[in-house]
Design a protein around this motif. Structure first.
Motif, PDB file in Angstrom:
ATOM      1  N   PRO A 125       0.821  -1.204   0.000  1.00  0.00           N
ATOM      2  CA  PRO A 125       0.000   0.000   0.000  1.00  0.00           C
ATOM      3  C   PRO A 125       0.853   1.252   0.000  1.00  0.00           C
ATOM      4  N   PRO A 126       0.353   2.346  -0.565  1.00  0.00           N
ATOM      5  CA  PRO A 126       1.138   3.575  -0.640  1.00  0.00           C
ATOM      6  C   PRO A 126       1.555   4.054   0.734  1.00  0.00           C
ATOM      7  N   ALA A 127       2.755   4.569   0.790  1.00  0.00           N
ATOM      8  CA  ALA A 127       3.282   5.093   2.050  1.00  0.00           C
ATOM      9  C   ALA A 127       2.746   6.493   2.275  1.00  0.00           C
ATOM     10  N   THR A 128       2.451   6.793   3.514  1.00  0.00           N
ATOM     11  CA  THR A 128       2.065   8.154   3.854  1.00  0.00           C
ATOM     12  C   THR A 128       3.309   8.856   4.358  1.00  0.00           C
ATOM     13  N   ALA A 129       3.404  10.126   4.085  1.00  0.00           N
ATOM     14  CA  ALA A 129       4.599  10.868   4.480  1.00  0.00           C
ATOM     15  C   ALA A 129       4.199  12.158   5.181  1.00  0.00           C
ATOM     16  N   GLU A 140      12.919  17.222   7.226  1.00  0.00           N
ATOM     17  CA  GLU A 140      12.659  15.893   7.776  1.00  0.00           C
ATOM     18  C   GLU A 140      11.386  15.374   7.162  1.00  0.00           C
ATOM     19  N   GLU A 141      11.425  14.170   6.657  1.00  0.00           N
ATOM     20  CA  GLU A 141      10.253  13.528   6.081  1.00  0.00           C
ATOM     21  C   GLU A 141      10.088  12.167   6.741  1.00  0.00           C
ATOM     22  N   ARG A 142       8.900  11.929   7.246  1.00  0.00           N
ATOM     23  CA  ARG A 142       8.602  10.630   7.866  1.00  0.00           C
ATOM     24  C   ARG A 142       7.852   9.785   6.849  1.00  0.00           C
ATOM     25  N   VAL A 143       8.382   8.585   6.584  1.00  0.00           N
ATOM     26  CA  VAL A 143       7.795   7.682   5.603  1.00  0.00           C
ATOM     27  C   VAL A 143       7.655   6.290   6.211  1.00  0.00           C
ATOM     28  N   ARG A 144       6.977   5.427   5.511  1.00  0.00           N
ATOM     29  CA  ARG A 144       6.869   4.021   5.899  1.00  0.00           C
ATOM     30  C   ARG A 144       7.776   3.234   4.954  1.00  0.00           C
ATOM     31  N   ALA A 145       8.477   2.271   5.501  1.00  0.00           N
ATOM     32  CA  ALA A 145       9.362   1.416   4.714  1.00  0.00           C
ATOM     33  C   ALA A 145       9.075  -0.032   5.082  1.00  0.00           C
ATOM     34  N   PRO A 193       8.111   2.785  10.573  1.00  0.00           N
ATOM     35  CA  PRO A 193       8.255   4.224  10.329  1.00  0.00           C
ATOM     36  C   PRO A 193       9.743   4.571  10.258  1.00  0.00           C
ATOM     37  N   VAL A 194      10.082   5.432   9.320  1.00  0.00           N
ATOM     38  CA  VAL A 194      11.472   5.850   9.126  1.00  0.00           C
ATOM     39  C   VAL A 194      11.489   7.358   8.935  1.00  0.00           C
TER      40      VAL A 194
END
Length: 137
Positions: free
Chosen positions: A8-12, A22-27, A40-41
């Motif tokens: 599924p698409p990552a939310t940032a 700073e960007e918070r993404v899912r990996a 979360p990264v």
């Protein structure tokens, strides 16, 4: 099954300041298990270090209970979105058209993490605005 259905698409969430981005993404952590684990990264860039980027994993993933931060050249991340690159502790390569793999080597072992290329490109694009503003001061 399509890549979108599997991943599924990552939310940032992005924070940009005069001192950096700073960007918070899912990996996704890649293992030999058929089910992947999403984590979360934080992707970070500091104007004070214009040639470097940081990938920060949360403290909950570390045996020491501290954030695990990897610092490496921004150029390595850029190049790795186009073709396999890296020979040291960090190696990056595209995985299909929508994902990239980042491999982290340490004395404790190897971690393989998959990111959406769009999230990494968005982060890289945002790193240029603060760097350019700082250069004109």
């Amino acid at each position: 099954m399509s890549a979108t259905a599997e991943n599924p698409p990552a939310t940032a969430t992005t924070t940009a300041t005069a001192t950096g981005v700073e960007e918070r993404v899912r990996a996704r952590v890649i293992t030999d298990d058929p089910l992947y684990r999403t984590i979360p990264v934080a992707l970070r860039f500091a104007v004070a270090e214009p040639l470097a980027v940081r990938i920060v994993f949360p403290a909950g993933l570390s045996p020491e209970g501290t954030d695990n931060e990897w610092v490496f050249p921004r150029a390595l991340l850029e190049a790795g979105l186009q073709a396999p690159t890296g020979t040291g502790d960090v190696r990056i390569w595209p995985c299909g058209r929508v994902q990239a793999v980042v491999e982290f080597h340490s004395p404790e072992g190897v971690a393989v993490v998959q990111f959406d290329i769009a999230a990494l490109r968005r982060f890289l694009r945002r790193t240029y605005a603060p760097a350019a503003a700082a250069a004109t001061r």
